[in-house]
Design an enzyme around this catalytic site. Sequence first.
Site, PDB file in Angstrom:
ATOM      1  N   GLU A 333       0.746  -0.991   0.492  1.00 20.53           N
ATOM      2  CA  GLU A 333      -0.098   0.102  -0.069  1.00 20.53           C
ATOM      3  C   GLU A 333       0.817   1.384  -0.738  1.00 20.53           C
ATOM      4  O   GLU A 333       1.969   1.738   0.837  1.00 20.53           O
ATOM      5  CB  GLU A 333      -0.962  -0.126   1.335  1.00 20.53           C
ATOM      6  CG  GLU A 333      -2.281  -0.831   1.258  1.00 20.53           C
ATOM      7  CD  GLU A 333      -2.579  -0.728   2.465  1.00 20.53           C
ATOM      8  OE1 GLU A 333      -4.016  -1.601   1.999  1.00 20.53           O
ATOM      9  OE2 GLU A 333      -2.886  -0.234   3.304  1.00 20.53           O
ATOM     10  N   CYS A 334       0.481   2.109  -1.000  1.00 18.15           N
ATOM     11  CA  CYS A 334       1.452   3.318  -1.022  1.00 18.15           C
ATOM     12  C   CYS A 334       2.874   3.265  -1.164  1.00 18.15           C
ATOM     13  O   CYS A 334       3.631   3.208  -1.962  1.00 18.15           O
ATOM     14  CB  CYS A 334       0.676   4.238   0.148  1.00 18.15           C
ATOM     15  SG  CYS A 334       0.882   5.552   0.148  1.00 18.15           S
ATOM     16  N   ALA A 335       3.184   3.367  -0.076  1.00 20.73           N
ATOM     17  CA  ALA A 335       4.649   3.234   0.594  1.00 20.73           C
ATOM     18  C   ALA A 335       5.616   2.013  -0.653  1.00 20.73           C
ATOM     19  O   ALA A 335       6.541   1.903  -1.000  1.00 20.73           O
ATOM     20  CB  ALA A 335       5.503   3.413   1.902  1.00 20.73           C
ATOM     21  N   SER A 425      -1.248  -0.505  -4.455  1.00 18.42           N
ATOM     22  CA  SER A 425      -1.987  -0.059  -4.982  1.00 18.42           C
ATOM     23  C   SER A 425      -2.000   1.342  -3.865  1.00 18.42           C
ATOM     24  O   SER A 425      -0.831   1.183  -2.622  1.00 18.42           O
ATOM     25  CB  SER A 425      -3.068  -0.269  -4.874  1.00 18.42           C
ATOM     26  OG  SER A 425      -4.233   0.925  -4.541  1.00 18.42           O
TER      27      SER A 425
END
Length: 446
Positions: A333-335, A425
Site C-alpha cells: 500500500e502506498c509506500a 496500490s
Amino acid sequence: MVARLVIAAPSSGAGKTTVATGLMAAFAGRGLAVSPHKVGPDYIDPGYHALATGRPGRNLDAFMCGTGLVAPLFAHGSRGCDLAVVEGVMGLYDGAADQGELASTAQVAKLLKAPVVLVVDASSQSRSVAALVHGFASWDPEVRIGGVILNKVATDRHEHLLREALGESGVPVLGVLRRAPAVATPSRHLGLIPVAERQAQAVEAVAAQAEQVRAGCDLEALLALARSAPPLNAEAWAPPVVAPRAGRRPVVAVAGGAAFTFSYAEHAELLTAAGAEVVTFDPLRDEALPEGTGGLVVGGGFPEMYAAELAANEPLRKAVAAFAATGAPVAAECAGLLYLARSLDGTPMCGVLDADARMSTRLTLGYRDAVAVSDSVLAPAGARLRGHEFHRTVIEPGAGALAAWGLRQPETRVEGFVQGGVHASYVHTHWAGTPEVAARFVGRCG
C-alpha cells in the site's frame, strides 16, 4: 464501560494533537490505564498516542469501517482501561466530502456517547471566542460539548478576557494553555514526523506536552466529565478466528522500521487470527526476509525520505523481487507500492513492478470507494472496499495491465497493479471492515 472524552476543535491546527497526547500522558502518569484513539485514517498521531500511553494507538474510521463498527472497535481497544481519550480529525463537524456528517468527529462522538472537549486557538481573539463556542455547542443538539480548552493564550490579561467572555456561555473552561514552543512537533509534506523517525525527541515532546497539560488543565474536572459518559452497549470487536491448518503457521512478514510506519493495529490481529505468524522486519537494516516467509505486507510510510538507504540494501531488494516472482502473496500500500517499483526519484527500488515513481508537488488526499478490478490475493474481482489516499508522489504508469482498483472519486479511473501474487496500490484500506481480506491473504500463503 470505560470513561471517555473526545478532543475536538473548530478547525485543523488548533492544537488537538498536543492537547490529546498531553492528556493521555498526564493521566497515564497518574497511574490510569489510558486507551488512545484517533478519528479518521491518520497513521501518524496514533504513534504519539502510543508513546504517551504504552498502548497501541487505534483509529476509529466510520467511512472505511462503517458506522456500525465504531463502538465495537472502541470497546475492543479500550477493554480493561480506566479512561479513553479520542483525538478528533479536522474541525468537529468536518467529515467525508459531500457525505454530510459521515466520518466526522461529531459523528464518532455521538456513536460513542462521549462528551466533547473543544480545543480553541485563542491567539487572535478575545470576546469572539464566546460566539464561536456557542455556535459549535448549539449546531447539533446530540453533540455534547462538555468544556473548552483555550490554547495559545498570550498573557494573564488575555486569559481574563477569554474567561469573562465565556462566563455566560454555559460551557466551562477546563484548561488554558500558553504558547509553548517546547511542545511543538515538527512537520513535513504529509504532516507530523512519525515517532519512529525521532524517538528520543518524541519522548521529550510528549513529556513536555504532559507537563503543559498538567499545569494548565483541570484534570479532575476533565476526568469527572469523562466519567459522566453514559453506558455504551457495544460488544467488543474481535478478529474472526480461522480454523488452523495442519502444519506450521505461515509466516507473514510485515515491513516496519522508520521507512514504513503506517499500519493499523487490527491488521496484525486479523492476520494472526487467520492463522499467520506475523513477523516484523526493517527494510532499512535487514538484508533478508524473515525465515520461512510465506506472505509479505509492505504498508505505508515515507520511503521517499529513505530512498538512498533502501536502495543501498540491495540484498533485501533482490530478496523481495525473488519472493514476488514465485507468485507468493504480496500486499503493498502506498509506500509499499513505491518500494516495489523499478525506481523512486531515479533511485533503484525492488523492480517488482514495471513502473517508476517520483515526488510531486500535488497532494493527493481523500476517501475512496474502491471496486476490485481483478482477482487478487486480497479480494475477488467485483469486491467493494472503502479506502483512503494520502501521498505526494506519482507512479507511471498509474495502473498495470491488470489494475488493482476501480475508483469513482475524485474522478473515474483504475489504479494499482495485480501481478501474479502481488497486489500493489496507493489506496490504504482498513481490514477490520472487511476481515475476509486477511483470511484470503493468509490462505494464499505457502
